[in-house]
Design a protein around this motif. Structure first.
Motif, mmCIF file in Angstrom:
data_model
loop_
_atom_site.group_PDB
_atom_site.id
_atom_site.type_symbol
_atom_site.label_atom_id
_atom_site.label_comp_id
_atom_site.label_asym_id
_atom_site.label_seq_id
_atom_site.Cartn_x
_atom_site.Cartn_y
_atom_site.Cartn_z
ATOM 1 N N LEU A 182 -3.722 -0.326 6.185
ATOM 2 C CA LEU A 182 -4.352 -1.250 5.245
ATOM 3 C C LEU A 182 -5.719 -0.726 4.807
ATOM 4 C CD1 LEU A 182 -4.363 -3.983 3.781
ATOM 5 C CD2 LEU A 182 -5.325 -5.001 5.873
ATOM 6 N N ALA A 218 -5.290 2.146 2.284
ATOM 7 C CA ALA A 218 -4.893 1.713 0.943
ATOM 8 C C ALA A 218 -6.057 1.048 0.207
ATOM 9 C CB ALA A 218 -3.710 0.760 1.035
ATOM 10 N N LEU A 219 -6.785 0.176 0.897
ATOM 11 C CA LEU A 219 -7.887 -0.536 0.249
ATOM 12 C C LEU A 219 -9.016 0.415 -0.153
ATOM 13 C CD1 LEU A 219 -8.077 -3.802 2.393
ATOM 14 C CD2 LEU A 219 -7.066 -3.488 0.118
ATOM 15 N N GLY A 245 -3.834 3.319 -4.838
ATOM 16 C CA GLY A 245 -4.048 2.393 -3.739
ATOM 17 C C GLY A 245 -2.904 1.405 -3.591
ATOM 18 N N LEU A 246 -2.357 0.941 -4.722
ATOM 19 C CA LEU A 246 -1.224 0.014 -4.663
ATOM 20 C C LEU A 246 0.002 0.700 -4.084
ATOM 21 C CD1 LEU A 246 0.104 -2.691 -5.306
ATOM 22 C CD2 LEU A 246 0.512 -1.847 -7.645
ATOM 23 N N LEU A 274 -0.429 0.976 -0.417
ATOM 24 C CA LEU A 274 -0.265 -0.328 0.230
ATOM 25 C C LEU A 274 1.215 -0.673 0.394
ATOM 26 C CD1 LEU A 274 -1.542 -2.937 1.304
ATOM 27 C CD2 LEU A 274 -1.515 -3.805 -1.039
ATOM 28 N N LEU A 314 3.087 -1.188 3.965
ATOM 29 C CA LEU A 314 3.709 -2.453 4.347
ATOM 30 C C LEU A 314 5.142 -2.268 4.822
ATOM 31 C CD1 LEU A 314 2.381 -4.852 1.553
ATOM 32 C CD2 LEU A 314 1.732 -4.825 3.974
#
Length: 399
Positions: A98, A101-102, A187-188, A191, A195
């Motif tokens: 996380l 990605a952020l 980044g998306l 993510l 996940l």
């Protein structure tokens, strides 16, 4: 950490992902490394030319931002080596994914060097945690189940992430989006990949406590040489890995290849661990490491000595074809030489690598701004890889 076998990857496994079988674990490791390493760590390379064009960054500034990421990687590796890491490894892995990605998506917000460097430092720290924890978590469980042949699929994640991010950046750039949108999209993507590990890598079963007073394992000779060789690998690969798209963009004869050169790196990386595992099965992991380092040295030199389509494609293929092979072989060899706690050994080896790659981009950026070329720093890097090969070859054959 188990050795990687020379077999090619299997086609199927009978266990379903929800049971945490070998295929699910390997795919979970692949996606974890794709998210934090292939995208979070390496997407800076294809986005960098767009940033420098829009913001007027010097190559020294670009190298400083890259080095901040690698400094974070070094710090993360050292922290992951500590024995007191609280909580479960899976929890830390997911938190690190996380954070990676952020911090990648947040690169779209600032426009000056220091905030960029801070974000890349955080991303580097997270990516080191992902590499160490995902490798320890996935590979330990594969070994326990007698399914170590799936390890190569786990390490293919870096190449898969590089290839996916190369396609993403090339496609969006062709559509006319700016560098900020490239970071947000990257980044998306990271993510979403991260996940997926929630499903593919289930919670760990309880681990038996080590017997009181258990010995840590006998350290074999050759570990200092291996650690130095791994640090030289970090320095040797990173200049080309950071600036290869910039080299292509600024060389008119090959500039049309810019959208494709990073894709070539990623595609070459995907099968590389299985290929180098086959070499290791014949000559031993330390000597396979030496051969891979020499191969990479050739690619690094070709990137600046052969300014043509053939030369830069050769550089891309040899770079991609050795990054994860050297990474895996170095971790395997260090684990075998040291014995004891696999996570700690992998983390310390990763720290040696991180130190080398922290120095490389700033070194190259400063020399470029002084000489107008990446030739000198690239040739120094190639020489470092040759030295790494000599050090690895000196390790006893049993390693």
């Amino acid at each position: 950490m188990p050795d990687l076998p020379p077999e090619t990857l299997p086609h199927l496994a009978s266990a379903s992902p929800s049971t945490g079988g070998p295929r699910a674990l390997a795919l979970g490791g692949l996606l974890a490394l794709a998210a934090a390493m292939g995208i979070g760590r390496f997407v800076y390379t294809p986005i960098l030319p767009f940033m420098t064009a829009a913001l007027g960054l010097s190559q020294a500034a670009a190298g400083l931002i890259a080095s901040a990421n690698f400094l974070g990687y070094l710090a993360g590796a050292l922290l992951a080596a500590t024995p007191w890491l609280p909580g479960g490894r899976r929890t830390w892995l997911l938190a690190s994914l996380l954070a990676s990605a952020l911090s990648t998506g947040a690169m779209a917000v600032p426009a000056t060097v220091l905030p960029f460097a801070a974000l890349r430092f955080l991303g580097g720290l997270a990516s080191a945690y992902v590499l160490v924890l995902a490798s320890a978590l996935v590979l330990d469980r594969l070994a326990t189940s007698g399914q170590s042949r799936w390890s190569a699929l786990h390490f293919a994640g870096v190449g898969a992430g590089i290839a996916a991010s190369a396609l993403l950046v090339a496609g969006l750039a062709a559509a006319g989006v700016d560098w900020r949108a490239l970071w947000l999209a990257s980044g998306l993507l990271a993510l979403l990949a991260g996940l997926a590990t929630l499903w593919l890598i289930p919670p760990e079963p309880p681990r038996p406590a080590a017997p009181a007073g258990a010995a840590a394992g006998q350290r074999a000779p050759g570990l200092p040489a291996l650690l130095l060789a791994y640090g030289l690998f970090g320095f040797g690969y990173v200049i080309t890995a950071t600036f290869i798209t910039t080299i292509v963009r600024t060389t008119p004869a090959i500039s049309p290849l810019e959208p494709w050169i990073w894709l070539a790196v990623g595609l070459a990386a995907m099968p590389s661990v299985a290929a180098w595992a086959a070499v290791a099965g014949r000559v031993g992991s330390a000597r396979a490491y030496a051969l891979a380092a020499l191969t990479q040295a050739l690619g690094v030199a070709a990137s600046v000595l052969w300014p043509s389509a053939g030369g830069i494609l050769l550089a891309a293929v040899l770079l991609g074809g050795t990054i994860m092979g050297l990474t895996a072989l170095g971790l395997i060899t260090a684990r075998r030489l040291a014995g004891g706690d696999g996570r700690r050994v992998m983390a310390l080896t990763t720290a040696a690598f991180g130190l080398g790659q922290t120095i490389g981009p700033t070194f190259a950026g400063v020399l470029h701004d002084q000489t107008g070329s990446f030739a000198l720093p690239s040739l120094v890097a190639a020489a470092g890889l040759v030295l790494a090969a000599a050090l690895a070859w000196s390790i006893p054959r049993a390693a």
